[in-house]
Motif scaffolding. Structure first.
Motif, PDB file in Angstrom:
ATOM      1  N   GLY A   1     -30.149 -29.819  20.463  1.00  0.00           N
ATOM      2  CA  GLY A   1     -28.720 -29.731  20.709  1.00  0.00           C
ATOM      3  C   GLY A   1     -28.158 -30.911  21.482  1.00  0.00           C
ATOM      4  N   SER A   2     -29.025 -31.615  22.209  1.00  0.00           N
ATOM      5  CA  SER A   2     -28.582 -32.757  23.007  1.00  0.00           C
ATOM      6  C   SER A   2     -28.566 -34.069  22.227  1.00  0.00           C
ATOM      7  N   LYS A   3     -29.093 -34.050  21.024  1.00  0.00           N
ATOM      8  CA  LYS A   3     -29.085 -35.277  20.217  1.00  0.00           C
ATOM      9  C   LYS A   3     -27.645 -35.648  19.867  1.00  0.00           C
ATOM     10  N   PRO A   4     -27.350 -36.926  19.840  1.00  0.00           N
ATOM     11  CA  PRO A   4     -26.026 -37.341  19.376  1.00  0.00           C
ATOM     12  C   PRO A   4     -25.873 -37.027  17.887  1.00  0.00           C
ATOM     13  N   PHE A   5     -24.649 -36.777  17.459  1.00  0.00           N
ATOM     14  CA  PHE A   5     -24.415 -36.346  16.085  1.00  0.00           C
ATOM     15  C   PHE A   5     -24.787 -37.395  15.045  1.00  0.00           C
ATOM     16  N   TRP A   6     -24.882 -38.644  15.441  1.00  0.00           N
ATOM     17  CA  TRP A   6     -25.223 -39.679  14.470  1.00  0.00           C
ATOM     18  C   TRP A   6     -26.720 -39.824  14.252  1.00  0.00           C
TER      19      TRP A   6
ATOM     20  N   ARG B   1     -20.914 -39.265   4.750  1.00  0.00           N
ATOM     21  CA  ARG B   1     -21.449 -39.651   6.057  1.00  0.00           C
ATOM     22  C   ARG B   1     -20.718 -38.932   7.189  1.00  0.00           C
ATOM     23  N   TRP B   2     -19.388 -38.906   7.150  1.00  0.00           N
ATOM     24  CA  TRP B   2     -18.617 -38.278   8.221  1.00  0.00           C
ATOM     25  C   TRP B   2     -18.762 -36.764   8.198  1.00  0.00           C
ATOM     26  N   GLY B   3     -18.839 -36.197   7.005  1.00  0.00           N
ATOM     27  CA  GLY B   3     -19.042 -34.753   6.897  1.00  0.00           C
ATOM     28  C   GLY B   3     -20.386 -34.332   7.462  1.00  0.00           C
ATOM     29  N   LEU B   4     -21.402 -35.133   7.209  1.00  0.00           N
ATOM     30  CA  LEU B   4     -22.731 -34.849   7.739  1.00  0.00           C
ATOM     31  C   LEU B   4     -22.737 -34.932   9.266  1.00  0.00           C
ATOM     32  N   MET B   5     -22.072 -35.931   9.799  1.00  0.00           N
ATOM     33  CA  MET B   5     -22.012 -36.064  11.258  1.00  0.00           C
ATOM     34  C   MET B   5     -21.258 -34.891  11.882  1.00  0.00           C
ATOM     35  N   LEU B   6     -20.186 -34.465  11.250  1.00  0.00           N
ATOM     36  CA  LEU B   6     -19.424 -33.327  11.754  1.00  0.00           C
ATOM     37  C   LEU B   6     -20.254 -32.047  11.674  1.00  0.00           C
ATOM     38  N   HIS B   7     -20.997 -31.894  10.591  1.00  0.00           N
ATOM     39  CA  HIS B   7     -21.879 -30.737  10.438  1.00  0.00           C
ATOM     40  C   HIS B   7     -22.924 -30.717  11.553  1.00  0.00           C
ATOM     41  N   ARG B   8     -23.535 -31.860  11.835  1.00  0.00           N
ATOM     42  CA  ARG B   8     -24.530 -31.937  12.911  1.00  0.00           C
ATOM     43  C   ARG B   8     -23.907 -31.601  14.259  1.00  0.00           C
ATOM     44  N   TRP B   9     -22.715 -32.116  14.506  1.00  0.00           N
ATOM     45  CA  TRP B   9     -22.049 -31.872  15.777  1.00  0.00           C
ATOM     46  C   TRP B   9     -21.808 -30.380  15.969  1.00  0.00           C
ATOM     47  N   HIS B  10     -21.289 -29.712  14.931  1.00  0.00           N
ATOM     48  CA  HIS B  10     -21.010 -28.274  15.025  1.00  0.00           C
ATOM     49  C   HIS B  10     -22.285 -27.451  15.203  1.00  0.00           C
ATOM     50  N   THR B  11     -23.305 -27.735  14.415  1.00  0.00           N
ATOM     51  CA  THR B  11     -24.519 -26.925  14.474  1.00  0.00           C
ATOM     52  C   THR B  11     -25.286 -27.158  15.775  1.00  0.00           C
TER      53      THR B  11
END
Length: 76
Positions: free
Chosen positions: A69-74, A33-43
């Protein structure tokens, strides 16, 4: 050379125009879950840094890139 071919980009653009939901960039398999959120944040952050030519290469308008790009990472 890594990247997407012009043919693939044209096909994806046609799918988007047709209103189909295209899943273009998938997160690497095995992320928690945290890795996916971090991936979304970076991309998403990287998407906001692309210039007009780069956005045109991947078949996105500035508005589409800004919206994603403006979507929150979650959020998916």
């Amino acid at each position: 050379m890594g990247g997407m071919s012009d043919v693939r980009l044209q096909l994806m653009a046609k799918e988007l125009e047709a209103g189909q939901q295209a899943q273009v960039f998938n997160a690497p398999a095995g992320l928690g879950r945290w890795g996916l959120m971090l991936h979304r944040w970076h991309t998403r952050r990287a998407l906001l840094q692309l210039d007009d030519n780069q956005l045109r290469d991947i078949g996105l308008s500035w508005e589409q890139a800004r919206e994603e790009g403006s979507k929150p990472f979650w959020r998916d």
